[in-house]
Design a protein around this motif. Structure first.
Motif, PDB file in Angstrom:
ATOM      1  N   CYS A 276       0.846  -1.196   0.000  1.00 44.86           N
ATOM      2  CA  CYS A 276       0.000   0.000   0.000  1.00 44.86           C
ATOM      3  C   CYS A 276       0.881   1.245   0.000  1.00 44.86           C
ATOM      4  CB  CYS A 276      -0.912   0.039   1.223  1.00 44.86           C
ATOM      5  SG  CYS A 276      -2.048  -1.355   1.356  1.00 44.86           S
ATOM      6  N   GLU A 277       0.540   2.185  -0.846  1.00 49.01           N
ATOM      7  CA  GLU A 277       1.250   3.466  -0.894  1.00 49.01           C
ATOM      8  C   GLU A 277       0.259   4.561  -0.521  1.00 49.01           C
ATOM      9  OE1 GLU A 277       2.680   5.598  -4.633  1.00 49.01           O
ATOM     10  OE2 GLU A 277       4.541   4.674  -3.901  1.00 49.01           O
ATOM     11  N   LEU A 278       0.514   5.197   0.620  1.00 53.11           N
ATOM     12  CA  LEU A 278      -0.365   6.244   1.125  1.00 53.11           C
ATOM     13  C   LEU A 278       0.187   7.613   0.768  1.00 53.11           C
ATOM     14  CD1 LEU A 278      -0.994   4.844   4.716  1.00 53.11           C
ATOM     15  CD2 LEU A 278      -2.718   5.046   2.939  1.00 53.11           C
ATOM     16  N   VAL A 279      -0.687   8.510   0.360  1.00 44.15           N
ATOM     17  CA  VAL A 279      -0.280   9.893   0.126  1.00 44.15           C
ATOM     18  C   VAL A 279      -0.218  10.608   1.468  1.00 44.15           C
ATOM     19  CG1 VAL A 279      -0.877  12.061  -0.992  1.00 44.15           C
ATOM     20  CG2 VAL A 279      -1.309   9.905  -2.153  1.00 44.15           C
ATOM     21  N   LEU A 280       0.903  11.273   1.747  1.00 44.32           N
ATOM     22  CA  LEU A 280       1.062  11.965   3.017  1.00 44.32           C
ATOM     23  C   LEU A 280       0.036  13.094   3.137  1.00 44.32           C
ATOM     24  CD1 LEU A 280       4.957  12.268   3.173  1.00 44.32           C
ATOM     25  CD2 LEU A 280       3.505  10.528   4.198  1.00 44.32           C
ATOM     26  N   PRO A 281      -0.502  13.311   4.335  1.00 43.39           N
ATOM     27  CA  PRO A 281      -1.467  14.408   4.515  1.00 43.39           C
ATOM     28  C   PRO A 281      -0.920  15.752   4.068  1.00 43.39           C
ATOM     29  CG  PRO A 281      -1.468  12.970   6.419  1.00 43.39           C
ATOM     30  CD  PRO A 281      -0.328  12.516   5.559  1.00 43.39           C
ATOM     31  N   THR A 282       0.364  15.979   4.282  1.00 44.59           N
ATOM     32  CA  THR A 282       0.947  17.259   3.869  1.00 44.59           C
ATOM     33  C   THR A 282       0.933  17.405   2.354  1.00 44.59           C
ATOM     34  OG1 THR A 282       3.125  16.196   3.963  1.00 44.59           O
ATOM     35  CG2 THR A 282       2.439  17.483   5.874  1.00 44.59           C
ATOM     36  N   ALA A 283       1.178  16.296   1.650  1.00 44.86           N
ATOM     37  CA  ALA A 283       1.146  16.350   0.191  1.00 44.86           C
ATOM     38  C   ALA A 283      -0.284  16.508  -0.314  1.00 44.86           C
ATOM     39  CB  ALA A 283       1.771  15.089  -0.391  1.00 44.86           C
ATOM     40  N   ARG A 284      -1.213  15.848   0.383  1.00 48.10           N
ATOM     41  CA  ARG A 284      -2.608  15.912  -0.046  1.00 48.10           C
ATOM     42  C   ARG A 284      -3.180  17.303   0.128  1.00 48.10           C
ATOM     43  NH1 ARG A 284      -5.109  11.533   2.889  1.00 48.10           N
ATOM     44  NH2 ARG A 284      -4.086  10.219   1.354  1.00 48.10           N
ATOM     45  N   SER A 285      -2.635  18.072   1.082  1.00 51.47           N
ATOM     46  CA  SER A 285      -3.174  19.393   1.344  1.00 51.47           C
ATOM     47  C   SER A 285      -2.631  20.452   0.395  1.00 51.47           C
ATOM     48  CB  SER A 285      -2.855  19.798   2.790  1.00 51.47           C
ATOM     49  OG  SER A 285      -1.452  19.899   2.975  1.00 51.47           O
ATOM     50  N   ARG A 286      -1.596  20.120  -0.380  1.00 48.21           N
ATOM     51  CA  ARG A 286      -1.056  21.090  -1.313  1.00 48.21           C
ATOM     52  C   ARG A 286      -2.062  21.349  -2.426  1.00 48.21           C
ATOM     53  NH1 ARG A 286       4.756  18.069  -2.108  1.00 48.21           N
ATOM     54  NH2 ARG A 286       5.515  18.360   0.012  1.00 48.21           N
ATOM     55  N   PRO A 287      -2.233  22.622  -2.838  1.00 49.33           N
ATOM     56  CA  PRO A 287      -3.161  22.886  -3.937  1.00 49.33           C
ATOM     57  C   PRO A 287      -2.667  22.265  -5.231  1.00 49.33           C
ATOM     58  CG  PRO A 287      -1.924  24.862  -3.342  1.00 49.33           C
ATOM     59  CD  PRO A 287      -1.614  23.836  -2.311  1.00 49.33           C
ATOM     60  N   THR A 288      -3.547  21.591  -5.929  1.00 50.42           N
ATOM     61  CA  THR A 288      -3.217  21.031  -7.235  1.00 50.42           C
ATOM     62  C   THR A 288      -4.071  21.731  -8.275  1.00 50.42           C
ATOM     63  OG1 THR A 288      -4.860  19.307  -6.892  1.00 50.42           O
ATOM     64  CG2 THR A 288      -2.580  18.784  -6.300  1.00 50.42           C
ATOM     65  N   LYS A 289      -3.547  21.870  -9.458  1.00 51.47           N
ATOM     66  CA  LYS A 289      -4.241  22.611 -10.512  1.00 51.47           C
ATOM     67  C   LYS A 289      -5.377  21.786 -11.112  1.00 51.47           C
ATOM     68  CE  LYS A 289      -1.561  26.211 -10.223  1.00 51.47           C
ATOM     69  NZ  LYS A 289      -2.090  27.489  -9.697  1.00 51.47           N
ATOM     70  N   ARG A 290      -6.490  22.454 -11.407  1.00 58.04           N
ATOM     71  CA  ARG A 290      -7.634  21.831 -12.065  1.00 58.04           C
ATOM     72  C   ARG A 290      -8.008  22.627 -13.307  1.00 58.04           C
ATOM     73  NH1 ARG A 290     -10.573  18.631  -8.649  1.00 58.04           N
ATOM     74  NH2 ARG A 290     -11.334  17.731 -10.590  1.00 58.04           N
ATOM     75  N   HIS A 291      -8.562  21.937 -14.254  1.00 59.86           N
ATOM     76  CA  HIS A 291      -9.056  22.572 -15.472  1.00 59.86           C
ATOM     77  C   HIS A 291     -10.494  23.037 -15.230  1.00 59.86           C
ATOM     78  CE1 HIS A 291     -11.152  21.775 -19.558  1.00 59.86           C
ATOM     79  NE2 HIS A 291     -10.776  23.045 -19.503  1.00 59.86           N
ATOM     80  N   VAL A 292     -10.744  24.337 -15.477  1.00 59.22           N
ATOM     81  CA  VAL A 292     -12.074  24.912 -15.302  1.00 59.22           C
ATOM     82  C   VAL A 292     -12.581  25.361 -16.668  1.00 59.22           C
ATOM     83  CG1 VAL A 292     -13.466  26.647 -14.126  1.00 59.22           C
ATOM     84  CG2 VAL A 292     -11.435  25.706 -12.994  1.00 59.22           C
ATOM     85  N   ALA A 293     -13.617  24.715 -17.152  1.00 53.29           N
ATOM     86  CA  ALA A 293     -14.239  25.083 -18.428  1.00 53.29           C
ATOM     87  C   ALA A 293     -15.497  25.898 -18.139  1.00 53.29           C
ATOM     88  CB  ALA A 293     -14.583  23.832 -19.233  1.00 53.29           C
ATOM     89  N   VAL A 294     -15.536  27.131 -18.651  1.00 51.39           N
ATOM     90  CA  VAL A 294     -16.633  28.053 -18.357  1.00 51.39           C
ATOM     91  C   VAL A 294     -17.397  28.361 -19.652  1.00 51.39           C
ATOM     92  CG1 VAL A 294     -17.294  30.289 -17.405  1.00 51.39           C
ATOM     93  CG2 VAL A 294     -15.293  29.075 -16.487  1.00 51.39           C
ATOM     94  N   GLU A 295     -18.700  28.082 -19.623  1.00 52.05           N
ATOM     95  CA  GLU A 295     -19.577  28.410 -20.751  1.00 52.05           C
ATOM     96  C   GLU A 295     -20.496  29.547 -20.314  1.00 52.05           C
ATOM     97  OE1 GLU A 295     -22.833  26.222 -23.686  1.00 52.05           O
ATOM     98  OE2 GLU A 295     -21.658  25.066 -22.233  1.00 52.05           O
ATOM     99  N   PHE A 296     -20.336  30.716 -20.944  1.00 52.12           N
ATOM    100  CA  PHE A 296     -21.069  31.905 -20.516  1.00 52.12           C
ATOM    101  C   PHE A 296     -22.487  31.956 -21.084  1.00 52.12           C
ATOM    102  CE2 PHE A 296     -17.958  34.282 -18.197  1.00 52.12           C
ATOM    103  CZ  PHE A 296     -16.750  33.763 -18.618  1.00 52.12           C
ATOM    104  N   GLY A 297     -22.775  31.172 -22.096  1.00 53.97           N
ATOM    105  CA  GLY A 297     -24.115  31.201 -22.674  1.00 53.97           C
ATOM    106  C   GLY A 297     -24.340  32.391 -23.583  1.00 53.97           C
ATOM    107  N   ILE A 298     -23.286  33.013 -24.051  1.00 51.40           N
ATOM    108  CA  ILE A 298     -23.375  34.157 -24.964  1.00 51.40           C
ATOM    109  C   ILE A 298     -23.108  33.664 -26.374  1.00 51.40           C
ATOM    110  CG2 ILE A 298     -22.412  36.410 -25.558  1.00 51.40           C
ATOM    111  CD1 ILE A 298     -21.613  36.716 -22.630  1.00 51.40           C
ATOM    112  N   GLU A 299     -23.998  33.973 -27.261  1.00 48.12           N
ATOM    113  CA  GLU A 299     -23.875  33.505 -28.637  1.00 48.12           C
ATOM    114  C   GLU A 299     -22.581  34.026 -29.268  1.00 48.12           C
ATOM    115  OE1 GLU A 299     -27.268  34.368 -30.990  1.00 48.12           O
ATOM    116  OE2 GLU A 299     -26.448  33.466 -32.818  1.00 48.12           O
ATOM    117  N   GLY A 300     -21.851  33.139 -29.873  1.00 53.24           N
ATOM    118  CA  GLY A 300     -20.614  33.498 -30.543  1.00 53.24           C
ATOM    119  C   GLY A 300     -19.390  33.454 -29.647  1.00 53.24           C
ATOM    120  N   LEU A 301     -19.600  33.337 -28.304  1.00 57.80           N
ATOM    121  CA  LEU A 301     -18.465  33.278 -27.381  1.00 57.80           C
ATOM    122  C   LEU A 301     -18.178  31.815 -27.058  1.00 57.80           C
ATOM    123  CD1 LEU A 301     -16.405  34.806 -25.612  1.00 57.80           C
ATOM    124  CD2 LEU A 301     -18.108  34.753 -23.768  1.00 57.80           C
ATOM    125  N   PRO A 302     -17.012  31.331 -27.459  1.00 58.18           N
ATOM    126  CA  PRO A 302     -16.707  29.914 -27.213  1.00 58.18           C
ATOM    127  C   PRO A 302     -16.484  29.630 -25.729  1.00 58.18           C
ATOM    128  CG  PRO A 302     -14.770  31.028 -28.053  1.00 58.18           C
ATOM    129  CD  PRO A 302     -15.893  32.035 -28.122  1.00 58.18           C
TER     130      PRO A 302
END
Length: 350
Positions: A276-302
């Motif tokens: 078993c390999e456990l992730v250390l609590p200190t490592a788990r608490s570090r912020p990791t980057k996430r992809h955020v896809a935002v759809e504004f609902g405006i016509e023509g704006l991707p």
């Protein structure tokens, strides 16, 4: 100096009480401790004490009277001793506040004949003082025993580098032995935040090995916990019994998540290894980057693609949905270096 206590039944040592207590004191000194003033001695059962004072002729008359009145004399004489010392010891252990603590006992037999099964008693000890280490001093074998089993531990200078390397047999009480020992070693190493997850894994993995009717009779267990690396801690349970084709239980997998791994394979000698390999609590608490896809609902704006810290992404998405700021927000781990930082990133920092 770690708190150190002694426990014995006076009926098992007789006139050697002082000698046995001296042996326990010598064992305590081996661990840089002392049991002076900390020995909990269980008194001899009253029936046995009275019987020892009678003559052979009186024994015969009492046996005849007991037979005539249909009294089970063996039950009267063989009844358990008072357990006042045992309860006082349990209360004392509960006050140790998680400190590594030693309980020294002449032999495993001193936990027998008390009206409570030995394994139940050891579980109560572990509940009261999770960092407790029970050691027996058997002068006949002149060796240290841990819960009645020879303690096989690698020394600090043998080059293995393991934080814990303990071998036990899959009988008697190995679950409590391994749990107590692992908690003690992790606490001493300053890894208190790992005690609970490791303890839970030991309870499941070692407990499963003990309960397996096909291997427990002759199964030897070796538990190895390696020093933590940058972000992970690795622990291994080696068994002489071969059940490497059995899947690892779901509860074990839940304990190593998120981010950890667990695998089971056949060892070279033909046994089983669960790693078993456990992730250390200190490592788990570090912020990791996430992809955020935002759809504004405006016509023509991707759809706009950003990156954000994991906690920022979650807060932003919740607020955006609650206040209907955008048409849709999707979060996943598909981050690429080209993605810009979420423009309002600072506003949602914790």
């Amino acid at each position: 100096m770690a708190p150190t206590f002694g426990y014995l039944q006076l009926s098992l040592v007789g006139e050697r009480a002082d000698e046995v207590t001296g042996e326990l004191e010598a064992l305590a000194a081996h661990f840089d401790g002392s049991i002076k003033g900390r020995v909990f001695a269980e008194l001899e059962p009253p029936g046995q004490a009275l019987w020892s004072m009678l003559t052979a002729g009186e024994h015969e008359r009492i046996r005849a009277t007991a037979a005539r009145r249909r009294i089970a004399l063996e039950r009267v004489l063989g009844g358990p001793p008072p357990t006042t010392a045992l309860w006082m010891l349990l209360d004392t252990l509960a006050r140790c506040n998680g400190e590594p603590t030693y309980l020294l006992v002449p032999s495993p037999q001193h936990f027998d004949g008390l009206g409570v099964p030995r394994d139940l008693m050891l579980r109560r000890f572990a509940d009261a003082c999770p960092s407790l280490l029970v050691r027996y001093a058997d002068s006949a074998q002149a060796t240290l025993l841990l819960d009645g089993q020879p303690l096989r531990e690698t020394s600090a200078d043998d080059g293995s580098g393991a934080l814990v390397d303990l071998t036990v047999e899959a009988f008697a009480h190995p679950v409590e032995v391994v749990r107590s020992y692992a908690r003690w070693k992790l606490s001493r190493a300053g890894l208190g935040d790992l005690v609970e997850p490791v303890d839970s894994l030991m309870r499941l993995l070692v407990g499963a090995a003990v309960d397996d009717p096909t291997t427990a009779g002759d199964n030897r267990l070796r538990v190895v916990i390696h020093p933590p690396q940058a972000t992970t801690l690795t622990l291994e349970v080696w068994e002489t019994g071969d059940h490497s084709d059995e899947p690892v239980g779901g509860k074990v997998r839940q304990l190593v998540d998120p981010g950890g791994t667990v695998e089971r394979y056949r060892s070279a000698p033909g046994g089983t290894v669960t790693c078993c390999e456990l992730v250390l609590p200190t490592a788990r608490s570090r912020p990791t980057k996430r992809h955020v896809a935002v759809e504004f609902g405006i016509e023509g704006l991707p759809i706009q693609h950003y990156q954000a810290d994991a906690d920022v992404a979650e807060v932003f998405a919740a607020e955006a949905r609650r206040k209907h700021l955008v048409a849709q927000v999707t979060i996943d781990d598909l981050v690429t270096p080209e993605m810009r930082l979420l423009p309002c990133h600072r506003l949602f920092l914790p």
